[in-house]
Write a protein that holds these residues in place. Structure first.
Motif, PDB file in Angstrom:
ATOM      1  N   ALA A  12       0.841  -1.206   0.000  1.00 15.01           N
ATOM      2  CA  ALA A  12       0.000   0.000   0.000  1.00 15.01           C
ATOM      3  C   ALA A  12       0.877   1.258   0.000  1.00 15.01           C
ATOM      4  CB  ALA A  12      -0.911  -0.020   1.224  1.00 15.01           C
ATOM      5  N   ILE A  54      -1.404   4.049  -1.576  1.00 17.38           N
ATOM      6  CA  ILE A  54      -2.838   3.840  -1.329  1.00 17.38           C
ATOM      7  C   ILE A  54      -3.043   3.586   0.162  1.00 17.38           C
ATOM      8  CG2 ILE A  54      -3.535   3.005  -3.638  1.00 17.38           C
ATOM      9  CD1 ILE A  54      -3.183   0.140  -2.613  1.00 17.38           C
ATOM     10  N   ASP A  55      -4.284   3.582   0.579  1.00 20.32           N
ATOM     11  CA  ASP A  55      -4.598   3.399   1.993  1.00 20.32           C
ATOM     12  C   ASP A  55      -4.217   1.980   2.453  1.00 20.32           C
ATOM     13  OD1 ASP A  55      -5.883   4.530   4.346  1.00 20.32           O
ATOM     14  OD2 ASP A  55      -7.321   2.881   4.079  1.00 20.32           O
ATOM     15  N   GLU A 106      -6.809  -0.581   1.885  1.00 22.25           N
ATOM     16  CA  GLU A 106      -6.889  -0.954   0.468  1.00 22.25           C
ATOM     17  C   GLU A 106      -5.809  -2.020   0.166  1.00 22.25           C
ATOM     18  OE1 GLU A 106      -9.040  -0.416  -1.762  1.00 22.25           O
ATOM     19  OE2 GLU A 106      -7.920  -1.206  -3.492  1.00 22.25           O
ATOM     20  N   SER A 114      -7.074  -5.191   1.371  1.00 22.61           N
ATOM     21  CA  SER A 114      -8.133  -5.634   0.473  1.00 22.61           C
ATOM     22  C   SER A 114      -7.533  -6.303  -0.779  1.00 22.61           C
ATOM     23  CB  SER A 114      -8.971  -4.418   0.085  1.00 22.61           C
ATOM     24  OG  SER A 114     -10.137  -4.831  -0.506  1.00 22.61           O
ATOM     25  N   ARG A 115      -6.459  -5.691  -1.301  1.00 23.43           N
ATOM     26  CA  ARG A 115      -5.762  -6.293  -2.459  1.00 23.43           C
ATOM     27  C   ARG A 115      -5.162  -7.650  -2.068  1.00 23.43           C
ATOM     28  NH1 ARG A 115      -3.621  -2.255  -6.135  1.00 23.43           N
ATOM     29  NH2 ARG A 115      -5.191  -0.618  -6.179  1.00 23.43           N
ATOM     30  N   LEU A 143     -13.121  -5.124   7.179  1.00 18.39           N
ATOM     31  CA  LEU A 143     -12.828  -5.928   5.984  1.00 18.39           C
ATOM     32  C   LEU A 143     -13.266  -7.380   6.223  1.00 18.39           C
ATOM     33  CD1 LEU A 143     -11.400  -5.819   3.183  1.00 18.39           C
ATOM     34  CD2 LEU A 143      -9.325  -6.569   4.337  1.00 18.39           C
TER      35      LEU A 143
END
Lengths: 282, 309
Positions: B41, B46-47, B50, B53-54, B97
């Motif tokens: 990230a 990116i956050d 996130e 999440s990836r 999440l």
């Protein structure tokens, strides 16, 4: 079609095997050359060179392990007493005070009994290894008993020292010190399950965890932190059941069996350890 | 994003997969330490969430690869008890999440049943928020009849906690027996050994991992399955988890296939030792087996209780 895949697979594995054999041969030849060079040089010259490398390494390291663990795989045939003693002496120079050795080989298949090279201190489980400089100092008639375990900064073996020599605490780990030892602690707790101590331990898991840690350390004779660095002598990385309670945050480095383990290898392992960042879950 | 992705294989990937599958043993159980989400990230600006999440998306790809190559059990390290030390925002983000993914899992349970995937969450789930506990318990119960691929998710887990929990289970069993008015089938001191403790771990119904795959260049195990991995092949790679590709996965399988031949003798000895221990310690006695059956029943009841809260 299936046959074709099988043939392709076999060919792939054959090629990799040939590559591995050639690589192993290269490592053996390299080891032979290095050992011949060590043999050709005088012991003092080799030690001087090793000390210089390790002192530079010591100065550059941002952190060093306090406790190193060595794992020898069952198929290894290269780890012997001289190699272990060499590692012990390197450890002394970079101020590592504790080494545990887990030799998974059987007696007669290369297993090293550390009592051959270390001294047992009374009833304690851990052993003590002394660099030859300390041993020599001890044999001198005028050596002071006060300084018997430490040599002052100065000259020994024809080289200047910037660090003092110290003893090394060595532990020989066996397979019985892993899962079986945890089970032994559990059995003891079970036998005393009616006591207020055990009842109170069951109120909070953290307390029970701490109690198990204390009991295991007592049985292992470990008065030191958990190993921070592990060197595995094997062709693959595997813990072989090494102390499941203690090596949870140990940084493992695998040294391919058969290749030469010298001062530069040791220094590189330390540099790698020094670079890695432990986040402790954060 | 689904729990099992619809990964599209290229021709070369499919052929490599077949070659690996046909020629040598495929590991039965693979454990993944999905490390590097936050570093990924940061590198992509990116956050953090996130990044996680990836990471989950990559896990879905990975599950597809595992199913395709013939791996039967996957264990992933999703959240350590040590991770509670992270900032409240990040921990809460991770829980959100997890909530999202477990809700999704419940929505698509038909698809999981079609693939035969059983979800098991291992760890101290009582440390998690109650709604998440409920979701987890429901997901575990809803997929409990599946047996093609076992997905164990280590959530709120550390190995040390798991071992302590096993010791606690043994020490507490008398109290549980007294609670249900059962004065028989008490364990004897000689019944307690590593074989029994192993059966009290969260992974009681799993075989030990054959391969442990850790990303992001770290060469430590971070308190993950320490008891179980004594004869596992450890594979460390520098790639960050969200960046792994099927080729990294193939490389790990290949390394396993080469290493497992050399480890076979050690594993054989361990199996014999374990069998001997079971024999001399009366592991198969009705006393010990009843204790273990009661443990299963107790754990299932706890799950039902959580799911119905």
């Amino acid at each position: 079609m299936e046959l074709l895949y099988q043939l392709l697979g076999r060919l792939l594995f054959l090629l990799v095997r040939i590559y591995e054999l050639l690589w192993l041969l290269h490592l053996r030849l390299h080891a032979l050359v290095c050992r011949s060079y060590d043999y050709w040089r005088s012991k003092a010259a080799r030690e001087r060179c090793e000390r210089a490398i390790l002192e530079q390494c010591n100065a550059e390291l941002t952190k060093r392990p306090q406790h190193l663990v060595i794992v020898v795989s069952p198929e290894d045939r290269t780890v012997d007493v001289p190699l272990l003693e060499r590692i012990f002496s390197y450890a002394c120079i970079v101020n590592i005070y504790h080494i545990s050795v887990y030799d998974t080989r059987e007696r007669g298949s290369g297993y090293v009994d550390l009592e051959e090279v270390c001294e047992r201190m009374g009833e304690e489980r851990s052993l003590v290894w002394r660099p030859h400089q300390i041993k020599e100092q001890r044999t001198k008639p005028n050596s002071s008993s006060k300084n018997s375990n430490m040599l002052p900064k100065g000259e020994a073996n024809g080289c200047k020292h910037s660090a003092q020599f110290h003893e090394l605490q060595v532990n020989q780990i066996s397979a019985a010190d892993g899962h079986a030892l945890i089970a032994e602690v559990c059995r003891e707790l079970y036998d005393n399950r009616g006591t207020p101590l055990v009842r109170s331990l069951l109120d909070k898991r953290e307390e029970l965890t701490n109690h198990i840690s204390t009991q295991l350390a007592k049985r292992l004779g470990l008065t030191v932190p958990e190993p921070e660095l592990g060197i595995i002598f094997a062709r693959q990385t595997c813990t072989y059941g090494l102390l499941p309670w203690h090596v949870r945050f140990t940084e493992f480095h695998t040294h391919v069996s058969g290749s030469y383990f010298g001062v530069k290898t040791f220094a590189n392992v330390l540099y790698k350890y020094s670079r890695c960042e432990q986040r402790w879950g954060k | 994003m689904s729990w099992v992705s619809d990964y599209e294989y290229t021709f070369l990937q499919r052929q490599t997969l077949r070659v690996l599958r046909i020629c040598r043993h495929i590991p039965h159980h693979v454990a993944f330490v999905m490390d590097g989400n936050r570093r990924f990230a940061k590198s992509k600006d990116i956050d953090k969430i996130e990044g996680h999440s990836r990471g989950f998306e990559k896990l879905a790809d990975c599950l597809n690869w595992c199913l395709e190559i013939g791996i039967r059990e996957v264990t992933t390290f999703a959240f350590s008890i040590e991770n509670f030390k992270r900032s409240t925002d990040e921990v809460e983000g991770l829980f959100n999440l997890a909530r999202e993914k477990f809700s999704k899992l419940l929505e698509e349970s038909d698809r999981l049943n079609e693939h035969g995937i059983r979800i098991r969450v291992i760890g101290s789930i009582e440390l998690l928020p109650q709604d998440l506990q409920k979701l987890i318990a429901t997901a575990m119960l809803r997929t409990e009849r599946n047996d093609k691929l076992f997905l164990n998710i280590a959530f709120s887990y550390t190995s040390r906690d798991e071992i302590t929990q096993a010791v606690e289970t043994v020490l507490n069993h008398e109290r549980h027996l007294e609670e249900i008015g059962d004065n028989e089938d008490r364990l004897l001191s000689q019944d307690i050994n590593e074989r029994l403790l192993e059966e009290c771990l969260y992974t009681r119904h799993s075989s030990p991992p054959d391969l442990v795959f850790r990303t992001s260049g770290e060469t430590r195990l971070s308190d993950f399955l320490m008891w179980q991995l004594s004869s596992s092949v450890l594979y460390f790679t520098n790639v960050l988890w969200p960046q792994i590709t099927i080729w990294n996965f193939f490389a790990s399988i290949f390394v396993y296939q080469r290493a497992s031949c050399r480890l076979e003798a050690f594993r054989g000895k361990e199996r014999i030792r374990s069998a001997k221990l079971a024999k001399i310690s009366d592991f198969y006695s009705s006393r010990v087996q009843t204790f273990l059956q009661k443990l299963d029943i107790f754990r299932r009841k706890e799950l039902i209780k959580l799911a119905s809260n």
